[in-house]
Design a protein around this motif. Structure first.
Motif, mmCIF file in Angstrom:
data_model
loop_
_atom_site.group_PDB
_atom_site.id
_atom_site.type_symbol
_atom_site.label_atom_id
_atom_site.label_comp_id
_atom_site.label_asym_id
_atom_site.label_seq_id
_atom_site.Cartn_x
_atom_site.Cartn_y
_atom_site.Cartn_z
ATOM 1 N N ASP A 107 0.842 -1.198 0.000
ATOM 2 C CA ASP A 107 0.000 0.000 0.000
ATOM 3 C C ASP A 107 0.884 1.258 0.000
ATOM 4 O OD1 ASP A 107 -1.912 1.993 0.513
ATOM 5 O OD2 ASP A 107 -2.511 1.209 2.473
ATOM 6 N N THR B 216 -2.414 4.112 3.050
ATOM 7 C CA THR B 216 -3.709 4.755 2.793
ATOM 8 C C THR B 216 -4.887 3.954 3.369
ATOM 9 O OG1 THR B 216 -4.089 3.689 0.646
ATOM 10 C CG2 THR B 216 -2.684 5.650 0.646
ATOM 11 N N ASP B 217 -6.055 4.129 2.771
ATOM 12 C CA ASP B 217 -7.289 3.504 3.274
ATOM 13 C C ASP B 217 -7.221 1.981 3.356
ATOM 14 O OD1 ASP B 217 -7.187 3.460 0.460
ATOM 15 O OD2 ASP B 217 -9.357 3.518 0.242
ATOM 16 N N ASP C 140 -8.514 9.197 2.052
ATOM 17 C CA ASP C 140 -8.612 8.345 0.859
ATOM 18 C C ASP C 140 -9.734 7.350 1.098
ATOM 19 O OD1 ASP C 140 -8.019 6.919 -1.449
ATOM 20 O OD2 ASP C 140 -6.382 5.792 -0.544
ATOM 21 N N ASP D 53 -1.771 1.514 -5.159
ATOM 22 C CA ASP D 53 -1.650 1.172 -3.737
ATOM 23 C C ASP D 53 -2.402 -0.118 -3.412
ATOM 24 O OD1 ASP D 53 -3.889 2.826 -4.377
ATOM 25 O OD2 ASP D 53 -4.286 3.068 -2.246
HETATM 26 MG MG LIG Z 1 -5.739 3.297 -0.968
#
Ligand SMILES: [Mg+2]
Length: 289
Positions: free
Chosen positions: A17, A52-53, A97, A241
């Motif tokens: 990621d 990120t998410d 995100d 990602d």
């Molecule tokens: Mg992401």
């Protein structure tokens, strides 16, 4: 699954990621131009080693499984919502995100609580055009916590339906969880993979569940170590990602944490916290029904 493999799967996801984050929404790169180390920038202007998410939702799900020792759908959705609204399980003080399908599911969940209408946590839509990779990207916790293949499949299904209800999402989640649990590609799913000799430019890497699954397995089956696998995956660009997170899970599960170069561990944001989640999860038994 031994502990080195469990940790490899969980940390591998976050590493992929973070490596892919600066390349998100960019076009694919050629080998001479590959990004091979953590970088900064991209659509979310990430710092070095920032994830990120994909990893935020992974940590939220892991946190609930550790705390509740069962699959508590409501609690998981509450934790997803805490990430979305309060920036919990995040590298920053707020969520930066989020995919459309997850956004819709969390919004409808919070609305149902407010209005007390039809309150149930499974918020995945069933239409095929919502077949994004958002459930695949947070698959690590349910595989790490599972004691057998059936449990991995059951938990994969449950965690998917919270936000993704299409037939394709369910199908890819089941295949991916089963393969991650066993630590290898399963022959009965070979028609869902790309041939190894496919031209690189024909490997798509968008947000569609099928593309992410294919690109991640292609990166794994055409390389022979963790580093090369995640580098090859993220440099397909676009949803880099998440493709990286999936490739990181596959390669981390296969090569183990000991097979991941120190550079990727030492420079991953919040490495110690993520490691701690993985360790606790490895030691958690979830209730079966
Ligand atoms: Mg992401």
């Amino acid at each position: 699954m031994d502990i080195d493999k469990k940790l490899g799967l969980f940390l591998g996801s976050a590493i992929g990621d973070a490596l892919g984050a600066p390349l998100e929404f960019q076009k694919a790169r050629e080998p001479e131009d590959y990004l091979t180390r953590y970088s900064t920038g991209g659509p979310h202007n990430v710092s070095l080693g920032e994830w990120t998410d994909d990893t935020s939702m992974t940590l939220a799900l892991a946190s609930s499984l550790i705390e509740k020792k069962e699959f508590d759908a409501d609690d998981i959705m509450k934790k997803f919502y805490q990430w979305f609204k309060e920036g919990k399980f995040c590298t920053r003080s707020k969520c930066f995100d989020i995919g459309n399908t997850v956004y819709d599911a969390l919004s409808s969940y919070s609305e149902s609580i407010k209005t007390n209408k039809l309150h149930q946590p499974y918020r995945g839509r069933i239409t095929e055009n919502t077949s994004g990779n958002g459930a695949l990207m947070r698959m690590a916790p349910v595989v790490v916590v599972s004691k057998d293949r059936d449990e991995a499949i059951r938990l994969a299904l449950q965690q998917t339906l919270l936000t993704h209800g299409s037939q394709l999402c369910v199908q890819y989640s089941v295949m991916f969880a089963e393969e991650l649990f066993l630590g290898k590609a399963i022959p009965k799913y070979s028609t869902y993979k790309l041939p190894d000799n496919i031209r690189r430019e024909d490997v798509m890497s968008g947000g569609f569940v099928k593309e992410t699954y294919e690109a991640a397995w292609w990166a794994f089956s055409t390389t022979n170590n963790f580093e090369d696998c995640v580098i090859k995956a993220v440099n397909r660009g676009h949803d880099a990602d998440t493709t990286g997170a999936l490739a990181g899970m596959i390669a981390g599960r296969f090569y183990g944490l000991s097979g991941i170069p120190d550079y990727f561990k030492n420079n991953l944001m919040m490495y110690d916290e993520i490691y701690e989640y993985a360790l606790k999860l490895s030691d958690t038994n979830v209730k079966t029904f």
